[in-house]
Design a protein around this motif. Structure first.
Motif, mmCIF file in Angstrom:
data_model
loop_
_atom_site.group_PDB
_atom_site.id
_atom_site.type_symbol
_atom_site.label_atom_id
_atom_site.label_comp_id
_atom_site.label_asym_id
_atom_site.label_seq_id
_atom_site.Cartn_x
_atom_site.Cartn_y
_atom_site.Cartn_z
ATOM 1 N N UNK A 157 -57.371 120.342 53.634
ATOM 2 C CA UNK A 157 -58.808 120.273 53.345
ATOM 3 C C UNK A 157 -59.348 118.874 53.628
ATOM 4 N N UNK A 158 -58.585 117.870 53.219
ATOM 5 C CA UNK A 158 -58.986 116.478 53.432
ATOM 6 C C UNK A 158 -59.132 116.178 54.925
ATOM 7 N N UNK A 160 -55.213 134.822 54.184
ATOM 8 C CA UNK A 160 -56.360 134.517 55.039
ATOM 9 C C UNK A 160 -57.679 134.790 54.327
ATOM 10 N N UNK A 161 -57.760 135.899 53.614
ATOM 11 C CA UNK A 161 -59.024 136.231 52.940
ATOM 12 C C UNK A 161 -59.355 135.214 51.862
ATOM 13 N N UNK A 162 -58.365 134.841 51.064
ATOM 14 C CA UNK A 162 -58.619 133.855 50.011
ATOM 15 C C UNK A 162 -58.995 132.497 50.597
ATOM 16 N N UNK A 163 -58.333 132.110 51.658
ATOM 17 C CA UNK A 163 -58.614 130.789 52.223
ATOM 18 C C UNK A 163 -59.975 130.761 52.909
ATOM 19 N N UNK A 164 -60.372 131.843 53.559
ATOM 20 C CA UNK A 164 -61.680 131.843 54.220
ATOM 21 C C UNK A 164 -62.801 131.732 53.187
ATOM 22 N N UNK A 165 -62.664 132.413 52.061
ATOM 23 C CA UNK A 165 -63.670 132.284 51.004
ATOM 24 C C UNK A 165 -63.670 130.851 50.463
ATOM 25 N N UNK A 166 -62.498 130.248 50.361
ATOM 26 C CA UNK A 166 -62.404 128.844 49.936
ATOM 27 C C UNK A 166 -63.143 127.932 50.910
ATOM 28 N N UNK A 167 -62.975 128.152 52.212
ATOM 29 C CA UNK A 167 -63.668 127.316 53.189
ATOM 30 C C UNK A 167 -65.176 127.552 53.149
ATOM 31 N N UNK A 200 -66.170 126.622 48.820
ATOM 32 C CA UNK A 200 -65.799 125.317 48.277
ATOM 33 C C UNK A 200 -65.983 124.195 49.300
ATOM 34 N N UNK A 201 -65.510 124.422 50.507
ATOM 35 C CA UNK A 201 -65.609 123.398 51.545
ATOM 36 C C UNK A 201 -66.931 123.452 52.294
ATOM 37 N N UNK A 202 -67.634 124.580 52.212
ATOM 38 C CA UNK A 202 -68.956 124.757 52.853
ATOM 39 C C UNK A 202 -68.901 124.384 54.336
ATOM 40 N N UNK A 203 -67.879 124.874 54.981
ATOM 41 C CA UNK A 203 -67.610 124.449 56.347
ATOM 42 C C UNK A 203 -68.698 124.867 57.327
ATOM 43 N N UNK A 204 -69.323 126.011 57.071
ATOM 44 C CA UNK A 204 -70.341 126.486 58.006
ATOM 45 C C UNK A 204 -71.685 125.789 57.823
#
Length: 648
Positions: free
Chosen positions: A132-133, A167-174, A177-181
């Protein structure tokens, strides 16, 4: 030539590269768990305590600032000084790597996200925190340097019964939480964010088409505004042979579910002749197949082939792969792949990889000469002169940038390797126009130029431009100060494979990234890979790089169809990358008494290229007509270019 920021609104007309971002060093931040030694991917452990390096090609770190460099314990240079490497966690370093993309006109990167490291339910919070970092550093660098980025999930090393949940859990995290989009530089196509799944459908991975369909459906339904899905697939995806799963249901699934196909090619061919055969029998045939699908069904699927500079993974594989086993041949191997893709009508290519020092497919700077390598009684390393070519350390970034000009529609890419243009990369930037080649580039760059006109009224004034011919001080560094462009020096003779070269002049200075650089351009280096020593290790090994956890070095791989592999009794393992952990004992040294000599290595497997033919019209926008014809006449009379030309 077009300049400015890469267009984040389309994946078309681009040169994109993979970015692993996985090199860490002791002291670069909080370790992945208490007591961890801090070294990831440069080594499989501390060398002075029995570990071994994971890289063959040695990075050129001459442009990094002192704060970015870390001494590698147990490894020294010939003068006794410690060998220095960089960390992918350092904000200035990641910014530097994306600055090089901008400097050379490369559009951006697919940030590798390894599914096995995102499985927090299996105790991997520490390594996911580091990923994430690094993702945050990539986002910051892409936005600052005007590059695009997108997530590429590598599913290696995760069992089929867990991969969907991970994959599903990590995509929701991105997303949450990370607000990548939220980033304006996240790559999109028709307003849909691009996401890549790499590693499904390979032979012996036990995935099913139904599993992939279910995962894709979740991503489409959970992403606001939809999603553009790209699949990193086996090289033989269309025929279900060799590296591909034999289940015929995969073939239709790829074209029904995904918006783009990107076949993996590392290790599938080993020289220019085989790359030509692959280009005809795979790249062209794949592209034609997808065009027929579009005509028959109305479903358009983009085709994004992988190109690589070469490969060397001897240290990484503990000797199972040869040292310099896929020769770069001074860039001709890479150029052959680029030209074949362009000839097939491809609009975007994927370069593997920008910072892949581990397997030796790196584009970023490598030390030019063997005299600049670390010295160790048990391990060997190689420089760019391993093939007998004396090249500047940024040579392969230049090739990527030159190719990007073609994909942007700024020049026609010719079949002949553009050695003279690459030598003159930082001074004159000629355009070569050839009417006969237009059939390979019709429509090239149309998406880029349409966007450029809408966004900027036909001009791109926002920094950083890839280069400027008119004023060498128009290029600015990340901290806003001018970065003087390099001035090329004279051409030198081809280097002897056994010649000990004096150190090349460097531009290292304690100034921040992009600080004043001397007139001799000598870019720095990039990123190696290695195993993650984390508290939890999946039974199949860490999936730290396309296919690392699924390669058995002890079992020879059946050769894909009739493609040959030079200098090997058996072809390389089928897995695209190498596993993170190996159980075999340390390999003996290759040259125990000559650590930086290539005298006993085989020479280039390909014959010298033919003389450079006349390339049509050489033109500059502001050159008077009489001078133009004089230049054209002189150019056509140039003597043959040898196997490797030199820029020092």
């Amino acid at each position: 030539l077009s300049s400015g920021r890469a267009n984040p609104k389309t994946i078309q007309d681009k040169v994109l590269v993979g970015y692993q971002g996985w090199f860490t060093c002791a002291g670069d931040g909080e370790p992945i768990y208490p007591g961890h030694h801090g070294w990831l991917h440069w080594t499989d452990g501390i060398i002075s305590q029995g570990g071994r390096p994971n890289v063959d090609l040695w990075p050129d770190t001459s442009e990094y600032t002192p704060s970015e460099l870390f001494p590698l314990p147990g490894l020294n240079m010939a003068d006794g000084e410690p060998a220095l490497v960089f960390s992918s966690r350092h904000p200035k370093t990641v910014r530097r790597h994306f600055h090089w993309m901008a400097l050379h006109g490369v559009d951006g990167a697919f940030l590798q996200r390894f599914a096995g490291q995102c499985d927090v339910e299996m105790g991997n919070e520490g390594i996911r925190r580091v990923r994430d970092e690094i993702g945050e550093r990539v986002r910051e660098a892409a936005e600052a340097e005007g590059r695009v980025f997108a997530i590429m999930y590598d599913v290696s090393g995760v069992s089929p019964d867990r991969i969907q949940r991970v994959l599903e859990q990590d995509w929701i995290h991105l997303l949450r939480d990370q607000r990548i989009l939220d980033s304006p530089n996240y790559l999109r196509e028709n307003e849909r964010p691009v996401v890549v799944f790499w590693g499904f459908g390979f032979n012996d991975r036990n995935h099913t088409p139904e599993l992939v369909r279910s995962i894709a459906a979740f991503f489409r339904s959970s992403t606001p505004g939809g999603i553009y899905l790209m699949a990193g697939v086996p090289g033989h995806w269309r025929t279900s042979t060799s590296d591909a799963d034999r289940n015929p249901g995969f073939v239709n699934m790829w074209t029904e579910v995904f918006d783009a196909i990107s076949p993996w090619t590392v290790g599938r061919y080993g020289n220019e002749a085989d790359a030509d055969r692959w280009g005809e029998e795979r790249v062209k045939a794949d592209a034609d197949y997808l065009r027929r699908i579009a005509e028959e069904t109305g479903k358009k699927v983009d085709y994004i082939p992988v190109v690589l500079p070469g490969r060397s993974g001897y240290n990484l594989s503990k000797g199972k792969w040869g040292l310099n086993d896929i020769k770069r041949n001074g860039g001709r191997f890479l150029w052959k792949q680029i030209y074949n893709a362009r000839r097939a009508g491809v609009r975007t290519i994927y370069g593997a990889m920008w910072d892949e020092y581990d397997e030796g497919t790196v584009f970023m700077p490598v030390v030019p000469r063997s005299s600049q390598l670390p010295v160790h009684p048990d391990f060997n390393f190689i420089a760019l002169d391993v093939d007998g070519c004396d090249l500047p350390s940024d040579w392969y970034m230049r090739i990527a940038g030159f190719a990007a000009e073609g994909f942007h529609g700024d020049r026609v890419l010719m079949e002949t390797f553009p050695v003279k243009e690459l030598q003159d990369y930082w001074s004159t930037r000629p355009h070569y126009e050839d009417v006969g080649a237009q059939t390979h580039t019709s429509g090239a760059g149309q998406a880029y130029h349409a966007w450029q006109g809408v966004e900027t009224g036909g001009a791109n004034d926002d920094a950083p431009p890839p280069y400027s011919i008119e004023d060498p001080h128009l290029h600015h560094s990340p901290d806003g100060r001018p970065l003087s462009m390099p001035v090329p020096s004279s051409t030198l003779p081809t280097a002897s494979p056994s010649q000990a070269h004096p150190p090349r002049p460097t531009t290292a200075s304690p100034q921040p990234v992009g600080g004043h650089v001397s007139s001799l351009y000598h870019p720095p280096t990039g990123r190696p890979q290695g195993p993650y020593a984390a508290p939890y290790s999946p039974p199949s090994g860490w999936g730290g790089g396309h296919g690392h956890g699924h390669v058995d070095f002890s079992a020879p791989m059946p050769a894909p169809e009739h493609y040959a592999y030079p200098n090997q009794s058996n072809p390389p393992p089928m897995g695209p990358h190498l596993p993170h952990r190996y159980g075999s004992p340390s390999a003996p040294p290759i040259h125990p008494h000559s650590h930086s000599s290539y005298a006993s290595l085989p020479g280039p497997s390909s014959p010298p290229p033919p003389p450079l033919p006349a390339r049509g019209y050489l033109s500059f926008a502001s050159v008077p007509v009489p001078f133009f014809f004089l230049v054209l006449t002189c150019y056509s009379l140039l003597p043959s270019i040898g196997d490797c030309m030199v820029l020092n």
